[in-house]
Design a protein around this motif. Structure first.
Motif, short mmCIF file in Angstrom:
data_model
loop_
_atom_site.label_atom_id
_atom_site.label_comp_id
_atom_site.label_asym_id
_atom_site.label_seq_id
_atom_site.Cartn_x
_atom_site.Cartn_y
_atom_site.Cartn_z
N UNK A 142 -47.43 6.02 14.11
CA UNK A 142 -46.06 6.11 14.60
C UNK A 142 -45.08 6.34 13.44
N UNK A 143 -45.35 5.71 12.30
CA UNK A 143 -44.53 5.99 11.12
C UNK A 143 -44.66 7.45 10.70
N UNK A 144 -45.88 7.97 10.79
CA UNK A 144 -46.10 9.38 10.43
C UNK A 144 -45.31 10.31 11.33
N UNK A 145 -45.26 10.00 12.62
CA UNK A 145 -44.49 10.83 13.54
C UNK A 145 -43.00 10.80 13.19
N UNK A 146 -42.50 9.62 12.84
CA UNK A 146 -41.10 9.51 12.44
C UNK A 146 -40.83 10.29 11.17
N UNK A 147 -41.75 10.20 10.21
CA UNK A 147 -41.58 10.92 8.95
C UNK A 147 -41.74 12.43 9.14
N UNK A 148 -42.55 12.82 10.11
CA UNK A 148 -42.71 14.26 10.37
C UNK A 148 -41.40 14.88 10.80
N UNK A 207 -35.67 3.02 14.24
CA UNK A 207 -35.71 2.11 15.40
C UNK A 207 -37.04 1.37 15.43
N UNK A 208 -37.00 0.08 15.64
CA UNK A 208 -38.21 -0.73 15.63
C UNK A 208 -38.39 -1.53 14.36
N UNK A 209 -37.48 -1.34 13.40
CA UNK A 209 -37.55 -2.08 12.13
C UNK A 209 -36.22 -2.78 11.90
N UNK A 210 -36.30 -4.05 11.51
CA UNK A 210 -35.13 -4.81 11.09
C UNK A 210 -35.43 -5.44 9.75
N UNK A 211 -34.70 -4.99 8.74
CA UNK A 211 -35.00 -5.46 7.39
C UNK A 211 -36.37 -5.00 6.97
N UNK A 212 -37.25 -5.94 6.64
CA UNK A 212 -38.63 -5.62 6.25
C UNK A 212 -39.61 -5.90 7.40
N UNK A 213 -39.09 -6.18 8.60
CA UNK A 213 -39.92 -6.57 9.72
C UNK A 213 -40.01 -5.48 10.78
N UNK A 214 -41.22 -5.22 11.25
CA UNK A 214 -41.41 -4.35 12.40
C UNK A 214 -41.28 -5.21 13.64
N UNK A 215 -40.25 -4.96 14.42
CA UNK A 215 -39.93 -5.81 15.57
C UNK A 215 -40.19 -5.14 16.92
N UNK A 216 -40.57 -3.88 16.89
CA UNK A 216 -40.84 -3.15 18.13
C UNK A 216 -41.52 -1.84 17.80
N UNK A 217 -41.70 -1.00 18.80
CA UNK A 217 -42.36 0.28 18.56
C UNK A 217 -41.47 1.17 17.69
N UNK A 218 -42.10 1.82 16.75
CA UNK A 218 -41.40 2.71 15.83
C UNK A 218 -41.09 4.03 16.51
N UNK A 263 -35.47 2.68 1.87
CA UNK A 263 -34.91 4.03 1.94
C UNK A 263 -35.18 4.69 3.29
N UNK A 264 -36.36 4.43 3.84
CA UNK A 264 -36.74 4.99 5.14
C UNK A 264 -36.61 3.94 6.24
N UNK A 265 -37.16 2.75 6.00
CA UNK A 265 -37.29 1.75 7.06
C UNK A 265 -35.96 1.30 7.63
N UNK A 266 -34.93 1.25 6.80
CA UNK A 266 -33.62 0.78 7.27
C UNK A 266 -33.05 1.62 8.40
N UNK A 280 -48.02 3.72 2.62
CA UNK A 280 -47.24 2.88 1.71
C UNK A 280 -46.10 2.20 2.45
N UNK A 281 -45.46 2.92 3.33
CA UNK A 281 -44.37 2.35 4.12
C UNK A 281 -44.88 1.21 4.99
N UNK A 282 -46.01 1.42 5.64
CA UNK A 282 -46.57 0.39 6.52
C UNK A 282 -46.92 -0.88 5.75
N UNK A 283 -47.46 -0.72 4.56
CA UNK A 283 -47.86 -1.89 3.78
C UNK A 283 -46.68 -2.59 3.11
N UNK A 284 -45.51 -1.98 3.17
CA UNK A 284 -44.30 -2.63 2.68
C UNK A 284 -43.54 -3.38 3.75
N UNK A 285 -44.06 -3.34 4.98
CA UNK A 285 -43.40 -3.99 6.11
C UNK A 285 -44.26 -5.12 6.67
#
Length: 298
Positions: A131-137, A68-79, A62-65, A110-115
């Motif tokens: 970095x996820x927190x900053x994006x969610x903020x 930027x920095x996420x592809x599918x369930x993989x963190x591929x770069x800086x968020x 819902x969020x990760x898709x 929770x988001x981090x542990x799902x990736x």
């Protein structure tokens, strides 16, 4: 103000994603029919603070898709924060139908542990979480500006012993600091092993499940809240059976004895996504009737 009503009713998470009819509008927005049904059902059931139903992807996608920095369930770069609002379109629809809407975000831990980490940018999840927190903020600011009544962060990972609670605390603080509306943190499961740390989180509402985890009633008291409110899960989201009004009212009464009615928001333990539409609606309807009954007995 969260609500002028004593024992206001709300929801925690997802509603069954009912497949709607086809047509042009479904092609333009495939989730629109399901969202309309979810919002309409919550209003019909009498919920005081509704959500948009979270009828799309699972809580990670819902969020990760959209980050930027996420592809599918993989963190591929800086968020980085998403280029546009993620959950806002559904929330705006809910706000067009009802004055009190809860904005719900998957929490950063929770988001981090799902990736899965597939980049050297982060050595571990604890470096990823801020970095996820900053994006969610940023998403939280969009929701607050739109007029949601409550901002809820879902952090089921916190009761599992897997997450670093100090890192989680700092991440939630990053989000809460960006909004002025009441904030809520939902934690699933048995919180006995983490309640002392969770009580330190800077949120206005702590939301736990008490129907499926009655042991949680033994580890928390009114004085522990220090003036905050408790989201009181009184409908078992894991049970396909629809509890009677009397059973739910009995659970709420136990909560009133411990926390006081003025401190409580009434909701299911968790999301109802895995239920049938009929079952989910009936659970919400009976919960509203039970809250009404308890309110009349005060």
């Amino acid at each position: 103000m969260i609500s002028e009503k004593t024992l206001p009713t709300t929801v925690v998470g997802s509603y069954p994603a009912v497949v709607g009819s086809g047509g042009l509008r479904a092609l333009l927005d495939p989730l629109k029919p399901a969202r309309e049904i979810a919002v309409s059902d919550q209003i019909s059931a009498g919920i005081d603070i509704i959500s948009d139903g979270q009828v799309g992807r699972d809580m990670i996608a819902l969020i990760a898709d959209f980050l930027p920095g996420v592809k599918g369930q993989d963190v591929t770069g800086q968020i980085h924060p998403a280029g546009k609002p993620i959950t806002l379109p559904g929330v705006k629809y809910a706000l067009s139908r009802h004055p009190s809407v809860k904005g719900i975000l998957t929490g950063p831990s929770t988001l981090a542990h799902g990736l899965a980490l597939k980049t050297p940018v982060y050595r571990d999840r604890n470096e990823l979480i801020p970095d996820l927190a900053q994006a969610l903020a940023q998403e939280a600011r969009y929701l607050a500006d739109a007029g949601v009544t409550i901002l809820q962060m879902d952090e089921p990972i916190l009761s599992t012993g897997t997450a670093d609670l100090s890192v989680a605390h700092e991440a939630v603080s990053i989000i809460v600091d960006k909004v002025t509306i009441p904030s809520c943190m939902h934690v699933c499961g048995n919180v006995r092993g983490c309640i002392d740390e969770i009580l330190r989180f800077p949120v206005d509402i702590l939301d736990f499940e008490f129907a499926n985890n009655p042991d949680n009633l033994e580890v928390l008291s009114r004085s522990d809240l220090k003036g905050r409110k408790i989201g009181f899960g009184c409908v078992d989201s894991a049970d396909k059976e629809v509890e009677s009004v009397e059973v739910i009212a009995e659970r709420i009464t136990k909560g009133i004895d411990i926390f006081g009615a003025e401190s409580m928001l009434i909701d299911p333990d968790c999301g109802l996504r895995m239920h049938s539409r009929e079952g989910a609606f009936k659970k919400l309807e009976n919960m509203v009737l039970a809250a009404d009954q308890c309110r009349q007995e005060l």
